[in-house]
Write an enzyme that holds these catalytic residues in place. Structure first.
Site, PDB file in Angstrom:
ATOM      1  N   ARG A 211       5.226 -20.804 -47.256  1.00  0.00           N
ATOM      2  CA  ARG A 211       3.821 -21.174 -46.995  1.00  0.00           C
ATOM      3  C   ARG A 211       3.032 -21.225 -48.299  1.00  0.00           C
ATOM      4  NH1 ARG A 211       4.713 -18.047 -42.065  1.00  0.00           N
ATOM      5  NH2 ARG A 211       4.136 -16.079 -43.056  1.00  0.00           N
ATOM      6  N   PHE A 227       5.513 -27.983 -35.131  1.00  0.00           N
ATOM      7  CA  PHE A 227       5.912 -26.667 -34.599  1.00  0.00           C
ATOM      8  C   PHE A 227       5.030 -25.597 -35.250  1.00  0.00           C
ATOM      9  CE2 PHE A 227       9.714 -29.384 -34.812  1.00  0.00           C
ATOM     10  CZ  PHE A 227      10.050 -29.452 -33.472  1.00  0.00           C
ATOM     11  N   ASP A 249       1.913 -28.312 -31.597  1.00  0.00           N
ATOM     12  CA  ASP A 249       2.762 -27.325 -30.942  1.00  0.00           C
ATOM     13  C   ASP A 249       2.635 -27.511 -29.430  1.00  0.00           C
ATOM     14  OD1 ASP A 249       4.143 -24.552 -32.054  1.00  0.00           O
ATOM     15  OD2 ASP A 249       3.554 -24.406 -29.954  1.00  0.00           O
ATOM     16  N   ASP A 299       9.049 -27.308 -39.463  1.00  0.00           N
ATOM     17  CA  ASP A 299       9.573 -25.941 -39.350  1.00  0.00           C
ATOM     18  C   ASP A 299       9.930 -25.653 -37.888  1.00  0.00           C
ATOM     19  OD1 ASP A 299      10.259 -23.315 -39.968  1.00  0.00           O
ATOM     20  OD2 ASP A 299       8.206 -22.594 -39.762  1.00  0.00           O
ATOM     21  N   CYS A 339      16.053 -22.487 -39.802  1.00  0.00           N
ATOM     22  CA  CYS A 339      16.224 -21.037 -39.692  1.00  0.00           C
ATOM     23  C   CYS A 339      17.521 -20.694 -38.971  1.00  0.00           C
ATOM     24  CB  CYS A 339      15.035 -20.401 -38.976  1.00  0.00           C
ATOM     25  SG  CYS A 339      14.813 -20.969 -37.270  1.00  0.00           S
TER      26      CYS A 339
END
Length: 395
Positions: A211, A227, A249, A299, A339
């Site tokens: 970030r 997201f 989102d 992300d 991730c």
């Protein structure tokens, strides 16, 4: 007498390199009758003592090493691990002015199956392994000793516990019940966290460094934050003087929280949108409508929970990054992340390269990203590295 496991010949090599996992196929025999989470001594095939580990009869990871030393796995053991973890993070906390950080990152901090995040004076625990569950009370006693002013809340409400033969659990362990909104600070940015209902333990602490790095790409730019959850990247984009930020989102409560976070920091909310939308559909709509952005932040949640899901995850990452490239202005920046621990960095880079071909765009990799510094990777446990990302210039 402590139960024991003996390894198949040759399988001791991994433990001699201090890797903390013992798979079911690597065990030659079990002595005694260890039950779920019991501590066992680990021996090589020829009887050399190797480690103390937690036994998990239902998991493919049949045992997880507590220690490679002949020491008791007692309260003092956990006190020492907690103290070492806190000491390692002190410079990181000071640099970022952090009131929220990861205290224990499982095997990488010598506590397999244990995650502990700190949000102000609340410690949030996830116990993911049979050994962690068996030593739960000792761990809690140790936390109380090392952090006497902190409340302890459990977020072991994750499906991975089923692989260890454990039920999900959530609730207060010690001290006060956490408020519905707790404000933490990182790098001068304030963020509201919901420990009880939020994702993971309440927030994605692992993306903190990314970030911060994102700020240098956004000044004067139009930004699409996909997201977005509670707006983490969007907040840094506003701090970095982006011209306009769209946070997308599917969760309206998360978007409401994202807007509240922007207001909490005193940012100009008129420069931000909070859009309830399916990102895959939204990207296609933008492509069809000719809507363009200068920066797209991608992300997504974990696409691969197991090796069986990896091929599908590759297709998902390729599709979503291709769409992102197609809505970027020439010379625009794609900040993209994965991730999924099973997604290796080189494979992720190849997927982005394939997406560029399908998008008909030229892409240059200009920066790499990884999980934040309070999420260390032990040299003997490369599996601890799971979050990877790239900054890509798209022409």
């Amino acid at each position: 007498m402590t139960p024991a496991i003996y390894l198949v010949k040759g399988r001791e090599k991994a433990l001699l390199r201090r890797h903390p996992w013992i798979f079911s196929r690597g065990i030659q025999k079990v002595e005694g009758k260890p039950e779920l989470g019991d501590t066992v001594d680990v021996f090589s095939n020829n009887g050399q003592w190797l480690a103390k580990a937690a036994f998990s009869p239902q998991s493919q990871i049949r045992a997880r090493v507590w220690s490679f030393e002949k020491e008791d796995i007692d309260t003092e053991f956990f006190v020492k691990r907690l103290q070492d973890a806190q000491a390692m993070r002190e410079p990181i906390i000071a640099r970022g002015g952090l009131t929220g950080y990861r205290l224990i990152a499982g095997e990488s901090d010598g506590l397999p199956g244990i995650t502990i995040d700190r949000y102000q004076d609340f410690l949030v625990c996830q116990l993911l392994s049979a050994g962690a569950e068996a030593k739960r009370e000792l761990l809690i006693d140790a936390i109380k000793q090392v952090f006497p002013t902190c409340s302890i809340y459990e977020r072991s409400d994750v499906s991975v516990r089923k692989k260890e033969g454990l039920k999900e659990r959530q609730g207060i362990i010690h001290g006060e019940m956490p408020p519905s909104s707790l404000v933490i600070e990182e790098n001068g940015v304030k963020i509201q966290v919901d420990i009880v209902k939020g994702h993971k333990t309440g927030f994605y602490l692992d993306q903190r460094d990314s970030r911060q790095q994102a700020m240098k790409y956004v000044e004067g730019k139009s930004v699409l934050n996909c997201f977005s959850y509670t707006g983490g990247f969007g907040l840094y984009a506003l701090k970095g003087n982006a011209a306009h930020v769209v946070n997308a989102d599917v969760s309206q409560p998360a978007l409401d929280n994202a807007k509240a976070n922007a207001e909490l920091n005193g940012f100009d909310v008129s420069k931000a949108e909070f859009l309830n939308a399916d990102v895959f559909k939204l990207l296609r709509e933008y492509r069809e409508n000719g809507t363009k952005f200068d920066v797209v932040i991608m992300d997504p949640p974990k696409f691969a929970e197991s090796k069986a899901q990896l091929n599908g995850a590759c297709r998902g990452y390729k599709d979503i990054n291709m769409l992102a490239m197609q809505i970027l202005n020439p010379g625009g920046t794609l900040l993209t992340y994965s991730c999924s621990g099973l997604m290796e960095t080189n494979l992720f880079q190849k997927i982005i390269a394939d997406a560029a071909l399908d998008a008909g765009r030229r892409v240059q990799f200009i920066e790499r990203f990884a999980q934040a510094a309070d999420h260390p990777v032990d040299s003997a446990y490369p599996e601890g590295f799971y979050l990877k990302g790239f900054a890509c210039q798209v022409n």
